[in-house]
Write a protein that holds these residues in place. Structure first.
Motif, PDB file in Angstrom:
ATOM      1  N   ASP A  41      30.707   3.660 -18.058  1.00  0.00           N
ATOM      2  CA  ASP A  41      30.463   2.303 -18.536  1.00  0.00           C
ATOM      3  C   ASP A  41      30.595   2.187 -20.053  1.00  0.00           C
ATOM      4  O   ASP A  41      31.261   1.273 -20.558  1.00  0.00           O
ATOM      5  CB  ASP A  41      29.060   1.883 -18.086  1.00  0.00           C
ATOM      6  CG  ASP A  41      28.708   0.490 -18.537  1.00  0.00           C
ATOM      7  OD1 ASP A  41      28.013   0.367 -19.566  1.00  0.00           O
ATOM      8  OD2 ASP A  41      29.139  -0.473 -17.879  1.00  0.00           O
ATOM      9  N   ARG A  42      29.960   3.096 -20.807  1.00  0.00           N
ATOM     10  CA  ARG A  42      30.005   3.016 -22.272  1.00  0.00           C
ATOM     11  C   ARG A  42      31.435   3.095 -22.782  1.00  0.00           C
ATOM     12  O   ARG A  42      31.819   2.372 -23.701  1.00  0.00           O
ATOM     13  CB  ARG A  42      29.186   4.142 -22.920  1.00  0.00           C
ATOM     14  CG  ARG A  42      27.715   4.114 -22.624  1.00  0.00           C
ATOM     15  CD  ARG A  42      26.960   5.249 -23.303  1.00  0.00           C
ATOM     16  NE  ARG A  42      27.577   6.553 -23.075  1.00  0.00           N
ATOM     17  CZ  ARG A  42      27.445   7.606 -23.884  1.00  0.00           C
ATOM     18  NH1 ARG A  42      26.726   7.529 -24.975  1.00  0.00           N
ATOM     19  NH2 ARG A  42      28.020   8.749 -23.599  1.00  0.00           N
ATOM     20  N   HIS A  43      32.218   3.977 -22.195  1.00  0.00           N
ATOM     21  CA  HIS A  43      33.618   4.179 -22.599  1.00  0.00           C
ATOM     22  C   HIS A  43      34.408   2.875 -22.423  1.00  0.00           C
ATOM     23  O   HIS A  43      35.087   2.414 -23.343  1.00  0.00           O
ATOM     24  CB  HIS A  43      34.213   5.295 -21.742  1.00  0.00           C
ATOM     25  CG  HIS A  43      35.597   5.681 -22.121  1.00  0.00           C
ATOM     26  ND1 HIS A  43      35.907   6.925 -22.595  1.00  0.00           N
ATOM     27  CD2 HIS A  43      36.772   5.017 -22.077  1.00  0.00           C
ATOM     28  CE1 HIS A  43      37.194   7.003 -22.843  1.00  0.00           C
ATOM     29  NE2 HIS A  43      37.745   5.844 -22.525  1.00  0.00           N
ATOM     30  N   THR A  45      33.279  -0.169 -22.031  1.00  0.00           N
ATOM     31  CA  THR A  45      32.735  -1.258 -22.836  1.00  0.00           C
ATOM     32  C   THR A  45      33.229  -1.171 -24.281  1.00  0.00           C
ATOM     33  O   THR A  45      33.667  -2.175 -24.852  1.00  0.00           O
ATOM     34  CB  THR A  45      31.192  -1.254 -22.791  1.00  0.00           C
ATOM     35  OG1 THR A  45      30.780  -1.392 -21.420  1.00  0.00           O
ATOM     36  CG2 THR A  45      30.612  -2.391 -23.610  1.00  0.00           C
ATOM     37  N   VAL A  46      33.182   0.023 -24.877  1.00  0.00           N
ATOM     38  CA  VAL A  46      33.638   0.174 -26.265  1.00  0.00           C
ATOM     39  C   VAL A  46      35.140  -0.096 -26.369  1.00  0.00           C
ATOM     40  O   VAL A  46      35.585  -0.806 -27.278  1.00  0.00           O
ATOM     41  CB  VAL A  46      33.266   1.565 -26.834  1.00  0.00           C
ATOM     42  CG1 VAL A  46      33.979   1.833 -28.150  1.00  0.00           C
ATOM     43  CG2 VAL A  46      31.758   1.663 -27.023  1.00  0.00           C
ATOM     44  N   ALA A  47      35.919   0.429 -25.448  1.00  0.00           N
ATOM     45  CA  ALA A  47      37.363   0.158 -25.474  1.00  0.00           C
ATOM     46  C   ALA A  47      37.628  -1.339 -25.347  1.00  0.00           C
ATOM     47  O   ALA A  47      38.486  -1.891 -26.046  1.00  0.00           O
ATOM     48  CB  ALA A  47      38.069   0.929 -24.359  1.00  0.00           C
ATOM     49  N   GLY A  48      36.879  -2.006 -24.480  1.00  0.00           N
ATOM     50  CA  GLY A  48      37.026  -3.453 -24.323  1.00  0.00           C
ATOM     51  C   GLY A  48      36.624  -4.204 -25.581  1.00  0.00           C
ATOM     52  O   GLY A  48      37.283  -5.172 -25.973  1.00  0.00           O
ATOM     53  N   ALA A 183      28.716  -3.303 -29.072  1.00  0.00           N
ATOM     54  CA  ALA A 183      28.042  -4.402 -28.388  1.00  0.00           C
ATOM     55  C   ALA A 183      27.854  -4.074 -26.909  1.00  0.00           C
ATOM     56  O   ALA A 183      28.780  -3.587 -26.253  1.00  0.00           O
ATOM     57  CB  ALA A 183      28.857  -5.694 -28.543  1.00  0.00           C
ATOM     58  N   GLU A 184      26.636  -4.296 -26.434  1.00  0.00           N
ATOM     59  CA  GLU A 184      26.291  -4.105 -25.012  1.00  0.00           C
ATOM     60  C   GLU A 184      26.373  -2.653 -24.548  1.00  0.00           C
ATOM     61  O   GLU A 184      26.493  -2.383 -23.361  1.00  0.00           O
ATOM     62  CB  GLU A 184      27.129  -5.008 -24.127  1.00  0.00           C
ATOM     63  CG  GLU A 184      26.941  -6.492 -24.431  1.00  0.00           C
ATOM     64  CD  GLU A 184      27.757  -7.400 -23.532  1.00  0.00           C
ATOM     65  OE1 GLU A 184      28.305  -6.946 -22.519  1.00  0.00           O
ATOM     66  OE2 GLU A 184      27.839  -8.586 -23.884  1.00  0.00           O
ATOM     67  N   VAL A 185      26.303  -1.706 -25.489  1.00  0.00           N
ATOM     68  CA  VAL A 185      26.337  -0.287 -25.132  1.00  0.00           C
ATOM     69  C   VAL A 185      24.952   0.306 -25.358  1.00  0.00           C
ATOM     70  O   VAL A 185      24.392   0.190 -26.455  1.00  0.00           O
ATOM     71  CB  VAL A 185      27.373   0.486 -25.984  1.00  0.00           C
ATOM     72  CG1 VAL A 185      27.318   1.969 -25.682  1.00  0.00           C
ATOM     73  CG2 VAL A 185      28.759  -0.075 -25.741  1.00  0.00           C
ATOM     74  N   GLN A 186      24.420   0.937 -24.326  1.00  0.00           N
ATOM     75  CA  GLN A 186      23.112   1.569 -24.412  1.00  0.00           C
ATOM     76  C   GLN A 186      23.263   3.013 -24.840  1.00  0.00           C
ATOM     77  O   GLN A 186      24.230   3.681 -24.473  1.00  0.00           O
ATOM     78  CB  GLN A 186      22.412   1.532 -23.040  1.00  0.00           C
ATOM     79  CG  GLN A 186      22.224   0.138 -22.491  1.00  0.00           C
ATOM     80  CD  GLN A 186      21.316  -0.717 -23.361  1.00  0.00           C
ATOM     81  OE1 GLN A 186      20.292  -0.264 -23.842  1.00  0.00           O
ATOM     82  NE2 GLN A 186      21.703  -1.964 -23.569  1.00  0.00           N
TER      83      GLN A 186
END
Length: 188
Positions: A41-43, A45-48, A183-186
């Motif tokens: 998920d983090r990967h 989200t950051v790429a997005g 943003a939106e990464v825990q």
């Protein structure tokens, strides 16, 4: 006594014909095909986040931003890769719907299983792209970023950005804040 495993060599044309029908994506490195693992998920989200900010920043320009489903051809390495994010301003790339070959910026989000590869072999191949001006590696665990920029002398110079710092993408004239990037990464 054991026998050495034989390396199966595939022609680039065969890879290009075979790969679109596969459920998983595969990178092609000079005759060898490698399955790409799914991302956490983090990967994603950051790429997005990076892609979204770049796309908005470059809107109205001749440059285009692509995410990990776009194939990049590195002819000098007889290879095809799927960078997490790439930006191209090339007229040649704009007319090629399936493969890009002249990126200005490449961004890779590191994972424990790919970090050494992204920093090593992959970067050595990316450096052979005459159009490439900047290569950015984002570390999810430390929330730091390493930006490599090609100087006028052709040498690559590291520009590190620590946790909480904005990341300067000189190739496209963009300051990307840590808030935008993560943003939106825990934290894990």
């Amino acid at each position: 006594m054991g026998h050495a495993a034989q390396k199966s060599v595939v022609a680039a044309a065969d890879y290009l014909a075979w790969e679109p029908a596969q459920l998983d994506r595969h990178e092609f490195l000079d005759g060898e095909v490698f399955t790409m693992a799914g991302a956490e998920d983090r990967h994603v989200t950051v790429a997005g986040n990076v892609s979204m900010v770049l796309r908005q920043h470059l809107s109205g320009s001749p440059c285009r931003t692509y995410m990990s489903a776009m194939r990049l051809h590195v002819a000098a390495a007889n290879s095809y890769f799927y960078p997490d994010v790439l930006v191209t301003c090339s007229a040649l790339d704009l007319v090629s719907p399936l493969v890009k070959a002249e990126p200005k910026l490449i961004v890779e989000v590191l994972s424990p299983s790919t970090a050494a590869y992204d920093r090593g072999v992959k970067f050595s191949h990316y450096r052979s792209l005459a159009s490439l001006e900047e290569y950015v590696l984002i570390d999810l665990d430390t929330r730091s970023t390493d930006g490599y920029r090609k100087g006028a002398d052709g040498l690559w110079v590291l520009h590190p950005f620590a946790r909480g710092e904005s990341v300067s993408l000189a190739s496209v004239g963009l300051e990307l804040s840590a808030v935008q990037l993560f943003a939106e990464v825990q934290d894990n």
